[in-house]
Design a protein around this motif. Structure first.
Motif, PDB file in Angstrom:
ATOM      1  N   THR A  99       0.828  -1.203   0.000  1.00 34.36           N
ATOM      2  CA  THR A  99       0.000   0.000   0.000  1.00 34.36           C
ATOM      3  C   THR A  99       0.863   1.255   0.000  1.00 34.36           C
ATOM      4  OG1 THR A  99      -1.749  -1.167   1.213  1.00 34.36           O
ATOM      5  CG2 THR A  99      -1.791   1.242   1.257  1.00 34.36           C
ATOM      6  N   ARG A 100       1.929   1.248   0.787  1.00 32.20           N
ATOM      7  CA  ARG A 100       2.826   2.409   0.828  1.00 32.20           C
ATOM      8  C   ARG A 100       3.506   2.630  -0.516  1.00 32.20           C
ATOM      9  NH1 ARG A 100       5.836   1.309   6.675  1.00 32.20           N
ATOM     10  NH2 ARG A 100       4.009   1.735   7.990  1.00 32.20           N
ATOM     11  N   SER A 120       2.365   1.696  -3.459  1.00 34.31           N
ATOM     12  CA  SER A 120       1.361   2.174  -4.412  1.00 34.31           C
ATOM     13  C   SER A 120       1.075   3.660  -4.226  1.00 34.31           C
ATOM     14  CB  SER A 120       0.065   1.363  -4.248  1.00 34.31           C
ATOM     15  OG  SER A 120       0.278  -0.010  -4.518  1.00 34.31           O
ATOM     16  N   LYS A 121       0.983   4.106  -2.970  1.00 32.34           N
ATOM     17  CA  LYS A 121       0.748   5.526  -2.714  1.00 32.34           C
ATOM     18  C   LYS A 121       1.914   6.374  -3.207  1.00 32.34           C
ATOM     19  CE  LYS A 121      -2.310   5.035   1.315  1.00 32.34           C
ATOM     20  NZ  LYS A 121      -2.471   5.315   2.768  1.00 32.34           N
ATOM     21  N   LYS A 145       3.948   5.590  -5.633  1.00 30.73           N
ATOM     22  CA  LYS A 145       3.910   5.570  -7.098  1.00 30.73           C
ATOM     23  C   LYS A 145       2.845   6.531  -7.625  1.00 30.73           C
ATOM     24  CE  LYS A 145       1.736   2.376  -9.163  1.00 30.73           C
ATOM     25  NZ  LYS A 145       1.253   1.059  -9.648  1.00 30.73           N
ATOM     26  N   ASP A 146       1.654   6.528  -7.019  1.00 32.81           N
ATOM     27  CA  ASP A 146       0.579   7.423  -7.458  1.00 32.81           C
ATOM     28  C   ASP A 146       0.971   8.883  -7.280  1.00 32.81           C
ATOM     29  OD1 ASP A 146      -0.898   5.195  -8.055  1.00 32.81           O
ATOM     30  OD2 ASP A 146      -2.075   5.234  -6.193  1.00 32.81           O
ATOM     31  N   ALA A 147       1.634   9.176  -6.161  1.00 27.91           N
ATOM     32  CA  ALA A 147       2.070  10.558  -5.924  1.00 27.91           C
ATOM     33  C   ALA A 147       3.091  10.987  -6.974  1.00 27.91           C
ATOM     34  CB  ALA A 147       2.655  10.686  -4.518  1.00 27.91           C
ATOM     35  N   ARG A 148       3.974  10.062  -7.342  1.00 25.07           N
ATOM     36  CA  ARG A 148       4.970  10.384  -8.370  1.00 25.07           C
ATOM     37  C   ARG A 148       4.304  10.625  -9.724  1.00 25.07           C
ATOM     38  NH1 ARG A 148      10.494   9.548  -8.906  1.00 25.07           N
ATOM     39  NH2 ARG A 148      11.143  10.544 -10.851  1.00 25.07           N
ATOM     40  N   PHE A 149       3.336   9.786 -10.081  1.00 24.82           N
ATOM     41  CA  PHE A 149       2.604   9.983 -11.327  1.00 24.82           C
ATOM     42  C   PHE A 149       1.893  11.334 -11.342  1.00 24.82           C
ATOM     43  CE2 PHE A 149       2.090   5.203 -12.302  1.00 24.82           C
ATOM     44  CZ  PHE A 149       3.293   5.225 -12.992  1.00 24.82           C
ATOM     45  N   THR A 150       1.266  11.693 -10.215  1.00 21.11           N
ATOM     46  CA  THR A 150       0.546  12.962 -10.137  1.00 21.11           C
ATOM     47  C   THR A 150       1.487  14.140 -10.353  1.00 21.11           C
ATOM     48  OG1 THR A 150      -1.048  11.985  -8.587  1.00 21.11           O
ATOM     49  CG2 THR A 150      -0.919  14.391  -8.670  1.00 21.11           C
ATOM     50  N   ARG A 151       2.663  14.080  -9.740  1.00 15.48           N
ATOM     51  CA  ARG A 151       3.640  15.164  -9.918  1.00 15.48           C
ATOM     52  C   ARG A 151       4.099  15.260 -11.368  1.00 15.48           C
ATOM     53  NH1 ARG A 151       5.732  13.149  -4.957  1.00 15.48           N
ATOM     54  NH2 ARG A 151       7.405  12.073  -6.079  1.00 15.48           N
ATOM     55  N   GLU A 152       4.354  14.118 -11.993  1.00 14.21           N
ATOM     56  CA  GLU A 152       4.825  14.144 -13.379  1.00 14.21           C
ATOM     57  C   GLU A 152       3.734  14.667 -14.319  1.00 14.21           C
ATOM     58  OE1 GLU A 152       6.349  10.388 -14.524  1.00 14.21           O
ATOM     59  OE2 GLU A 152       8.093  10.506 -13.190  1.00 14.21           O
TER      60      GLU A 152
END
Length: 209
Positions: free
Chosen positions: A133-134, A136-137, A139-146
């Motif tokens: 879970t950590r 995945s979170k 990874k999602d935060a990195r995608f959002t920033r990019e």
């Protein structure tokens, strides 16, 4: 030819550091032996390498020299023995903790699972779920920033394209070439119209394709 004076600091290269340690250690022990022989001095040297290997030299007996050191420095032998015992217990505790953490890492990697009980396996499963879970979170935060960065860059390119198109339009109206010319993002340029009623506009767009 004079010998080059080296700077006294930690040697970063591992091979050079080990070679220098070996040479200097032999030289140190040789000087200690010469001092003991020439001056009838009682000398003891203890050296630990960076890998934890012990090297020692004593002109007579290492224990006798250490006992004399205790007497002259006022160290209580019993207190010293107690401190050594406490250090030994701390070392054993740290060694057990390291061993336990090593087993946990092995289990997380899927190794040595045969001897685990059902409760231990369930605990390991929950730990893996939490870790996943950590990850995945993160990874999602990195995608959002990019994605946000790409959107910002796209807006900047569109604004630059608009500015260049406006500069081209003004230059065409004045019958002069534009003062600046940069390549623009083709995705922001509208397709050319087949209507030839505005030749100056079509000409300007062709120049920037």
């Amino acid at each position: 030819m004079t010998r080059r004076k080296i700077q006294i600091k930690r040697i970063e290269n591992l091979t050079t550091r080990q070679v220098t340690f070996s040479k200097r250690r032999r030289g140190l022990f040789k000087k200690a032996h010469e001092l003991s022989t020439l001056c009838d001095a009682e000398i003891a040297l203890i050296v630990f390498s960076n890998t934890g290997k012990l090297y020692e030299y004593a002109s007579s007996s290492m224990m006798q020299v250490i006992e004399r050191h205790y007497k002259h420095s006022g160290i209580n032998k019993s207190d010293h023995s107690q401190d050594m015992q406490l250090d030994g217990e701390m070392y054993n505790n740290l060694r057990e903790e390291v061993s336990e953490k090593t087993r946990e890492l092995s289990h997380l990697g899927g190794g040595n699972l045969q001897g685990l009980t059902m409760q231990e396996l369930q605990k390991l499963e929950e730990l893996l779920k939490t870790s996943l879970t950590r990850v995945s979170k993160a990874k999602d935060a990195r995608f959002t920033r990019e994605i946000s960065m790409h959107k910002t860059k796209r807006i900047q390119l569109m604004e630059e394209n608009q500015r260049l198109r406006e500069a081209q339009r003004l230059a065409n109206e004045q019958g002069q070439p534009p003062a600046i010319s940069f390549p623009i993002c083709s995705s922001s340029v509208p397709p050319l119209s087949h209507n030839t009623s505005d030749n100056s506009l079509n000409l300007g767009l062709r120049l920037f394709k």
